[in-house]
Scaffold this active site. Structure first.
Site, PDB file in Angstrom:
ATOM      1  N   HIS A 187       0.824  -1.223   0.000  1.00 21.83           N
ATOM      2  CA  HIS A 187       0.000   0.000   0.000  1.00 21.83           C
ATOM      3  C   HIS A 187       0.851   1.264   0.000  1.00 21.83           C
ATOM      4  CE1 HIS A 187      -3.967  -1.661   0.093  1.00 21.83           C
ATOM      5  NE2 HIS A 187      -3.632  -2.490   1.058  1.00 21.83           N
ATOM      6  N   GLU A 429      -9.099 -11.912  -9.230  1.00 19.40           N
ATOM      7  CA  GLU A 429      -7.906 -11.942  -8.384  1.00 19.40           C
ATOM      8  C   GLU A 429      -7.741 -13.272  -7.661  1.00 19.40           C
ATOM      9  OE1 GLU A 429      -8.380  -8.650  -5.630  1.00 19.40           O
ATOM     10  OE2 GLU A 429     -10.552  -8.828  -5.750  1.00 19.40           O
ATOM     11  N   ASP A 453      -3.178  -9.437  -6.031  1.00 17.25           N
ATOM     12  CA  ASP A 453      -3.619 -10.611  -5.281  1.00 17.25           C
ATOM     13  C   ASP A 453      -3.536 -11.884  -6.122  1.00 17.25           C
ATOM     14  OD1 ASP A 453      -4.017  -9.646  -2.758  1.00 17.25           O
ATOM     15  OD2 ASP A 453      -6.123  -9.137  -3.061  1.00 17.25           O
ATOM     16  N   CYS A 500      -6.097  -3.894 -13.352  1.00 19.59           N
ATOM     17  CA  CYS A 500      -5.893  -2.783 -12.427  1.00 19.59           C
ATOM     18  C   CYS A 500      -4.818  -3.087 -11.386  1.00 19.59           C
ATOM     19  CB  CYS A 500      -7.204  -2.406 -11.730  1.00 19.59           C
ATOM     20  SG  CYS A 500      -7.960  -3.772 -10.835  1.00 19.59           S
TER      21      CYS A 500
END
Length: 569
Positions: A187, A429, A453, A500
């Site tokens: 993140h 994912e 993921d 994405c």
């Protein structure tokens, strides 16, 4: 010089700001004068109040009243005689030092609130915990980091940066950051690219090597951190910084150009965003839409769930700013490493494989319905597409879509205007979803592949664990084959496919993805213009001719070597 992972491009030079929570330990000592201890406590309380008032005002100005409310709650705790008086009584009656009296009393209240049935009262436990740390730091005379109050150019040094940390960073003054842990898909790295500031992550020990106010150079191009550089090094990196700025000016010339390959094939370059404010950066960088709006940031850094109206205003704002450009909104994705203090999420051995994303939303249907109503109301103001995260089974998709259609009908019955052209898709994912993409493609309007993921689940390797980071391989043939399976299944049903995950903006992955037939590449806004430049030099026909060879390879290294050779990378 420390080496790490280049997470966000650019060069930054500034003083270090240590965003590290200090050790709040103390030795218990006997006291002779309780009044002195009470005075020390009063001074610490007052300093904490002054800090929180400044943070509250800054947050209100930067992020609005709702986000500032959490600090109002903290100020109320500091003024609560039901909490403060027992601390003073303990000092006075037991001749206890202020630090010990503070800890013992607040621990008792925290345990009491945590065990209450009332959700609001459980939230107060977190408020008391945060406030106690701040007061304790002042009693001990150590600096408590306040990222919201940074008012000079700095480079943030931290073990890691949480989403709530990054939400407080003042974009005007934070010029870059370096962390001990993390990778390109952590993140902190994603946020650095969103903020368009240089970052180096995964350095292992940058917090130990750098002291507050050291001069630091962040080389986000090569993954280097230089501490207290020489004059010669400063000169070299200032030149490198200027060269990179000139490169950005060249890229900027393509801002309003379509994304067309060398053989005149068109693809779409869009951006990943976390807040309505990020929409401006998408347009400034020539983005052709939003491929991922991470709505969980609306829920973070607060003391309670955002209301339907608050969410509606945020979604409407993004749709209006993007005009008729597509905006793909991902419904709430919490769990894993994204926790909300006010939600009673279970402690899990494997949170990434647990109660998160669509699993949480289907179990907490009212929270889900509130978000869907806000999205549907906002749909009248732009080109909205909705996608559900972490879909593992067709039943989950059908259940989520049925709730969406039910709320659409409810709103129309109430006389509320709702768009009739909302595409509904899913994030791919989970490997099981990629494997049976053919079945999903008959029911969804689009796929968006979330490689961050998908890679860790396929390779059974936690992307945040440095011991198995070598297995986090975006170019592994297993990943390419799953991506290819999804694209072929979608195209067979005349549906489009986006990506994405961070892989979409990766300069080595882009030629392979173009050859596999990816329709939409969604990435950090700052990656769009370099990607457009790269794609203009690639032939889709040529990349497609290499497809079968790439899919038949055995290792990531073979894939990378082949792409570099064929694209003169």
């Amino acid at each position: 010089m420390i080496e790490g992972i280049a997470a966000s491009s650019g060069i930054a030079i500034a003083k270090a700001y240590q965003l590290v929570t200090p050790e709040l330990t103390y030795d218990i000592k006997p006291i002779d004068n309780p009044d002195n201890e009470i005075n020390r406590l009063d001074e610490a309380l007052e300093k904490a109040k002054q800090e929180l008032e400044k943070i509250k005002q800054h947050t209100k100005k930067e992020m609005g009243d709702e986000h500032a409310e959490i600090f109002s709650a903290h100020l109320l705790v500091l003024d609560d005689p039901e909490l403060v008086n027992p601390i003073k009584d303990k000092i006075r009656n037991d001749h206890t030092m202020a630090e010990a009296a503070l800890k013992e009393t607040t621990d008792m209240f925290i345990d009491m609130f945590k065990n209450m049935d009332n959700a609001y009262m459980r939230e107060r436990a977190a408020d008391i915990q945060d406030v106690t740390k701040r007061v304790m730091a002042h009693l001990l005379g150590v600096t408590f980091p306040n990222p919201a109050l940074i008012d000079e150019e700095v480079i943030v040094i931290a073990r890691d940066l949480t989403p709530s940390d990054t939400a407080q960073l003042n974009r005007q003054f934070v010029k870059g950051f370096a962390t001990d842990v993390g990778g390109r898909t952590s993140h902190s790295a994603i946020m650095a690219r969103s903020l368009e500031i240089p970052a180096v992550v995964g350095t292992k020990d940058v917090t130990n090597e750098i002291k507050q106010d050291d001069t630091v150079i962040i080389d986000g191009l090569e993954g280097k951190v230089i501490i207290n550089p020489s004059e010669e090094e400063l000169t070299t990196y200032k030149e490198k910084q200027a060269t990179f700025e000139r490169q950005k000016e060249e890229w900027a010339k393509l801002k309003d150009e379509p994304t067309i390959t060398a053989d005149k094939e068109q693809v779409e370059l869009v951006a990943n965003i976390g807040t309505p404010e990020d929409a401006a950066s998408v347009l400034d960088n020539g983005g052709e839409g939003v491929g991922l709006y991470r709505t969980e940031f609306l829920y973070m850094g607060k003391s309670q769930l955002p209301s339907e109206d608050e969410q509606y205003e945020a979604y409407k704002s993004v749709l209006e700013k993007m005009e008729d450009k597509p905006v793909v909104v991902r419904t709430l994705d919490v769990g894993g490493d994204k926790e909300l203090e006010y939600l009673d999420l279970p402690d899990e051995l494997n949170p990434f494989l647990g109660f998160r994303a669509i699993r949480f939303c289907l179990e907490n249907e009212q929270i889900f319905r509130t978000q869907l109503r806000a999205l549907l109301r906002a749909s009248a103001y732009g080109n909205l597409k909705i996608m559900f995260p972490m879909i593992a089974t067709l039943e989950e998709f059908r259940q989520a879509k049925a709730i969406l259609l039910d709320e659409k009908q409810n709103l129309q019955n109430e006389g509320t205007s709702v768009s009739d052209n909302i595409e509904v898709g899913i994030m791919v994912e989970i490997p099981s979803t990629a494997v049976i993409a053919k079945q999903f493609a008959k029911e969804v309007d689009f796929f968006s592949i979330g490689t961050n993921d998908l890679i860790q689940y396929t390779m059974a390797a936690d992307r945040m664990n440095e011991h198995v980071s070598y297995l986090y391989q975006p170019y592994h043939p297993a990943i390419l084959n799953l991506v290819n399976n999804v694209i072929e299944a979608a195209h067979h049903e005349n549906k489009w496919v986006g990506m994405c995950g961070e892989m979409a903006g990766d300069s080595i992955a882009i030629p392979a993805l173009l050859g596999l037939g990816l329709d939409e590449f969604s990435m950090s806004a700052s990656s769009i213009l370099p990607a457009r430049t790269q794609l203009r030099g690639l032939s889709k026909e040529k990349m497609t001719s290499f497809k079968e060879k790439l899919l038949a390879m055995g290792t990531s290294e073979e894939v990378v070597a082949f792409i570099k050779e064929k694209t003169e990378y």
